[in-house]
Design a protein around this motif. Structure first.
Motif, PDB file in Angstrom:
ATOM      1  N   SER A 141       6.665  52.003   0.664  1.00 56.59           N
ATOM      2  CA  SER A 141       5.115  51.702   2.011  1.00 56.59           C
ATOM      3  C   SER A 141       4.358  52.271   2.245  1.00 56.59           C
ATOM      4  CB  SER A 141       6.519  52.985   3.700  1.00 56.59           C
ATOM      5  OG  SER A 141       7.223  52.437   3.774  1.00 56.59           O
ATOM      6  N   PHE A 142       3.988  53.049   0.577  1.00 54.32           N
ATOM      7  CA  PHE A 142       3.001  53.917   0.051  1.00 54.32           C
ATOM      8  C   PHE A 142       2.300  52.376  -0.323  1.00 54.32           C
ATOM      9  CE2 PHE A 142       1.556  55.117  -3.871  1.00 54.32           C
ATOM     10  CZ  PHE A 142       0.046  55.001  -3.627  1.00 54.32           C
ATOM     11  N   GLU A 143       3.086  51.878  -1.229  1.00 51.48           N
ATOM     12  CA  GLU A 143       2.959  50.721  -2.092  1.00 51.48           C
ATOM     13  C   GLU A 143       2.682  49.760  -1.421  1.00 51.48           C
ATOM     14  OE1 GLU A 143       4.222  48.016  -5.908  1.00 51.48           O
ATOM     15  OE2 GLU A 143       6.011  48.566  -4.167  1.00 51.48           O
ATOM     16  N   MET A 144       2.770  49.518   0.238  1.00 46.81           N
ATOM     17  CA  MET A 144       2.869  48.223   0.587  1.00 46.81           C
ATOM     18  C   MET A 144       1.285  48.070   1.484  1.00 46.81           C
ATOM     19  SD  MET A 144       3.545  45.379   0.448  1.00 46.81           S
ATOM     20  CE  MET A 144       2.244  43.972   1.120  1.00 46.81           C
ATOM     21  N   THR A 145       0.655  50.047   1.932  1.00 45.99           N
ATOM     22  CA  THR A 145      -0.077  50.222   2.842  1.00 45.99           C
ATOM     23  C   THR A 145      -1.421  50.204   1.649  1.00 45.99           C
ATOM     24  OG1 THR A 145       1.305  51.443   4.134  1.00 45.99           O
ATOM     25  CG2 THR A 145      -1.615  51.863   4.018  1.00 45.99           C
ATOM     26  N   TRP A 146      -1.482  50.837  -0.029  1.00 43.81           N
ATOM     27  CA  TRP A 146      -2.471  50.590   0.314  1.00 43.81           C
ATOM     28  C   TRP A 146      -2.823  49.126  -0.406  1.00 43.81           C
ATOM     29  CZ3 TRP A 146      -1.277  51.756  -6.131  1.00 43.81           C
ATOM     30  CH2 TRP A 146      -2.698  52.304  -7.207  1.00 43.81           C
ATOM     31  N   LEU A 147      -1.817  48.497  -0.533  1.00 46.43           N
ATOM     32  CA  LEU A 147      -1.938  46.964  -1.310  1.00 46.43           C
ATOM     33  C   LEU A 147      -3.320  46.260  -0.011  1.00 46.43           C
ATOM     34  CD1 LEU A 147       1.493  45.944  -2.753  1.00 46.43           C
ATOM     35  CD2 LEU A 147      -1.105  45.694  -4.486  1.00 46.43           C
ATOM     36  N   ILE A 148      -2.109  46.404   1.049  1.00 45.59           N
ATOM     37  CA  ILE A 148      -3.220  46.578   2.053  1.00 45.59           C
ATOM     38  C   ILE A 148      -4.422  45.979   2.127  1.00 45.59           C
ATOM     39  CG2 ILE A 148      -3.649  46.141   4.928  1.00 45.59           C
ATOM     40  CD1 ILE A 148      -0.531  45.468   4.902  1.00 45.59           C
ATOM     41  N   GLY A 149      -4.233  47.954   1.841  1.00 46.43           N
ATOM     42  CA  GLY A 149      -5.869  48.203   1.004  1.00 46.43           C
ATOM     43  C   GLY A 149      -6.684  47.599   1.042  1.00 46.43           C
ATOM     44  N   LEU A 150      -6.253  47.355  -0.405  1.00 50.87           N
ATOM     45  CA  LEU A 150      -6.360  46.390  -1.911  1.00 50.87           C
ATOM     46  C   LEU A 150      -7.239  44.908  -1.135  1.00 50.87           C
ATOM     47  CD1 LEU A 150      -4.848  47.761  -4.686  1.00 50.87           C
ATOM     48  CD2 LEU A 150      -7.166  48.297  -4.308  1.00 50.87           C
ATOM     49  N   THR A 151      -6.316  44.718   0.101  1.00 55.09           N
ATOM     50  CA  THR A 151      -7.359  43.404   0.806  1.00 55.09           C
ATOM     51  C   THR A 151      -8.202  43.828   1.023  1.00 55.09           C
ATOM     52  OG1 THR A 151      -5.050  42.885   1.207  1.00 55.09           O
ATOM     53  CG2 THR A 151      -6.676  41.095   2.369  1.00 55.09           C
ATOM     54  N   ALA A 152      -8.773  44.332   1.592  1.00 52.81           N
ATOM     55  CA  ALA A 152     -10.265  44.732   2.039  1.00 52.81           C
ATOM     56  C   ALA A 152     -11.264  44.866   0.681  1.00 52.81           C
ATOM     57  CB  ALA A 152     -10.043  46.084   2.902  1.00 52.81           C
ATOM     58  N   PHE A 153     -10.497  45.962  -0.028  1.00 53.33           N
ATOM     59  CA  PHE A 153     -11.043  46.235  -1.272  1.00 53.33           C
ATOM     60  C   PHE A 153     -11.795  44.791  -1.770  1.00 53.33           C
ATOM     61  CE2 PHE A 153     -11.945  47.588  -5.536  1.00 53.33           C
ATOM     62  CZ  PHE A 153     -12.826  48.522  -5.404  1.00 53.33           C
ATOM     63  N   GLY A 154     -11.165  44.130  -1.967  1.00 48.91           N
ATOM     64  CA  GLY A 154     -11.474  42.717  -2.575  1.00 48.91           C
ATOM     65  C   GLY A 154     -12.261  42.241  -1.759  1.00 48.91           C
ATOM     66  N   VAL A 155     -12.135  42.396  -0.315  1.00 47.36           N
ATOM     67  CA  VAL A 155     -13.853  41.773  -0.074  1.00 47.36           C
ATOM     68  C   VAL A 155     -14.724  42.224   0.196  1.00 47.36           C
ATOM     69  CG1 VAL A 155     -14.681  41.653   2.872  1.00 47.36           C
ATOM     70  CG2 VAL A 155     -12.225  40.807   2.601  1.00 47.36           C
ATOM     71  N   HIS A 156     -14.838  44.011  -0.067  1.00 48.16           N
ATOM     72  CA  HIS A 156     -16.006  44.302  -0.772  1.00 48.16           C
ATOM     73  C   HIS A 156     -16.187  44.306  -2.260  1.00 48.16           C
ATOM     74  CE1 HIS A 156     -18.291  47.965  -1.618  1.00 48.16           C
ATOM     75  NE2 HIS A 156     -17.152  47.933  -2.824  1.00 48.16           N
ATOM     76  N   LEU A 157     -15.730  43.631  -2.782  1.00 52.07           N
ATOM     77  CA  LEU A 157     -15.927  43.751  -4.172  1.00 52.07           C
ATOM     78  C   LEU A 157     -16.830  41.972  -4.051  1.00 52.07           C
ATOM     79  CD1 LEU A 157     -12.965  44.213  -6.847  1.00 52.07           C
ATOM     80  CD2 LEU A 157     -15.323  45.455  -6.389  1.00 52.07           C
ATOM     81  N   VAL A 158     -16.088  40.997  -2.938  1.00 54.45           N
ATOM     82  CA  VAL A 158     -17.186  39.361  -3.117  1.00 54.45           C
ATOM     83  C   VAL A 158     -18.261  40.259  -2.659  1.00 54.45           C
ATOM     84  CG1 VAL A 158     -16.887  37.419  -2.025  1.00 54.45           C
ATOM     85  CG2 VAL A 158     -14.784  38.397  -2.644  1.00 54.45           C
ATOM     86  N   LEU A 159     -18.463  41.144  -1.519  1.00 59.25           N
ATOM     87  CA  LEU A 159     -19.332  41.227  -0.816  1.00 59.25           C
ATOM     88  C   LEU A 159     -20.239  41.402  -1.238  1.00 59.25           C
ATOM     89  CD1 LEU A 159     -18.272  42.237   3.332  1.00 59.25           C
ATOM     90  CD2 LEU A 159     -18.971  40.080   2.300  1.00 59.25           C
ATOM     91  N   LEU A 160     -19.829  42.995  -2.491  1.00 57.23           N
ATOM     92  CA  LEU A 160     -21.019  43.132  -3.335  1.00 57.23           C
ATOM     93  C   LEU A 160     -21.835  42.580  -4.572  1.00 57.23           C
ATOM     94  CD1 LEU A 160     -21.883  46.025  -4.011  1.00 57.23           C
ATOM     95  CD2 LEU A 160     -19.933  46.307  -5.881  1.00 57.23           C
ATOM     96  N   ALA A 161     -20.472  41.364  -4.711  1.00 56.58           N
ATOM     97  CA  ALA A 161     -21.199  40.623  -5.660  1.00 56.58           C
ATOM     98  C   ALA A 161     -22.441  39.740  -5.346  1.00 56.58           C
ATOM     99  CB  ALA A 161     -19.832  39.694  -6.465  1.00 56.58           C
ATOM    100  N   ARG A 162     -22.329  39.148  -3.699  1.00 58.03           N
ATOM    101  CA  ARG A 162     -22.561  38.779  -3.148  1.00 58.03           C
ATOM    102  C   ARG A 162     -24.501  39.689  -2.817  1.00 58.03           C
ATOM    103  NH1 ARG A 162     -26.880  36.018  -2.138  1.00 58.03           N
ATOM    104  NH2 ARG A 162     -27.544  35.053  -0.228  1.00 58.03           N
ATOM    105  N   LEU A 163     -24.171  40.204  -2.949  1.00 53.64           N
ATOM    106  CA  LEU A 163     -25.732  41.304  -2.759  1.00 53.64           C
ATOM    107  C   LEU A 163     -26.447  41.394  -4.469  1.00 53.64           C
ATOM    108  CD1 LEU A 163     -24.478  44.747  -0.876  1.00 53.64           C
ATOM    109  CD2 LEU A 163     -26.112  43.045   0.204  1.00 53.64           C
TER     110      LEU A 163
END
Length: 250
Positions: A141-163
């Protein structure tokens, strides 16, 4: 609203860049310890009994791993703010969205730590036949919760790349690598959900995520520290950007 002078903006922007770079350096050390030293020692994805044995034998190590992740949790909140301060002269709306995406990831990491601590408590307080299964469920559950959070982190990196792409003087290769890393984080989480035999492909996905992530985030760290160390103007939008970009600057 007219933009403040460059002199007014440059000092807080340099400070934000410097602190964000230092924050990234701290996260590199803490995450390497917590993920590759602690989790590799106590958690076995395919063997519940091995996980129970690892948590029981190295409970103190797991506690330090949780503390390291907790430090990452707090530093990520600060980095989200520092990056917002740095990039809001480029495009305020996109910079704010980028910060929110990182904060969403941070919240999921914090929730995941509750499951990791629950695994520790179960192993220490509930010696029974079902303990191994319960500890494994808590760690997964820890691993999967973290992984779902990393999806948002991936979006963060894409948006940061755009900036970065829109920022004058920023290396465009870095923007491309960060975008690839962000997409890799999302793909890895989706693979965890869709592929029943994920463990058989885990090494491949680790490489797919780790290579662009390490290159991109370390490159970003160096760039941020250089920005923070030099007396230069704050990042500004490239000349080719539409006029509405400058209207959004503070």
């Amino acid at each position: 609203m007219t933009a403040p002078s460059t002199a007014d903006q440059s000092s807080p922007a340099r400070s934000a860049a410097r602190w964000a770079g230092l924050g990234y350096l701290a996260i590199f050390v803490l995450a390497m310890f917590a993920n590759f030293f602690v989790l590799e020692s106590v958690y076995d994805l395919e063997d519940a009994q091995a996980t129970l044995d690892g948590v029981t034998a190295d409970g103190d190590l797991l506690r330090w791993g949780i503390i390291a992740f907790l430090a990452v949790f707090l530093i990520d909140i600060a980095i989200a703010w520092w990056l917002y301060v740095l990039f809001r002269p480029v495009r305020r709306d996109l910079s704010l969205l980028t910060a929110w995406a990182r904060l969403v990831y941070t919240v999921f990491l914090g929730v995941g730590l509750v499951f990791a601590f629950a695994a520790l408590m179960i192993a220490e307080d509930s010696p029974s036949e079902g303990t191994a299964t319960d500890v494994q469920l808590a760690m997964r559950s820890f691993e999967m919760t973290w992984l779902i959070g990393l999806t948002a982190f991936g979006v963060h990196l894409v948006l940061l790349a755009r900036l970065l792409w829109a920022t004058s003087g920023a290396p465009r290769w870095l923007a491309v690598v960060l975008a690839v890393a962000g997409a890799a984080y999302v793909a890895d989480t989706v693979a965890h959900i869709l592929i029943a035999d994920y463990a058989a492909y885990a090494d491949v996905f680790l490489a797919v995520v780790a290579v662009p992530s390490v290159i991109g985030e370390f490159g970003l760290t160096v760039w941020l520290l250089l920005i923070g160390a030099q007396r230069i103007a704050v990042p500004a939008a490239r000349a080719a950007e539409p006029e509405h970009v400058s209207a959004l600057r503070d």
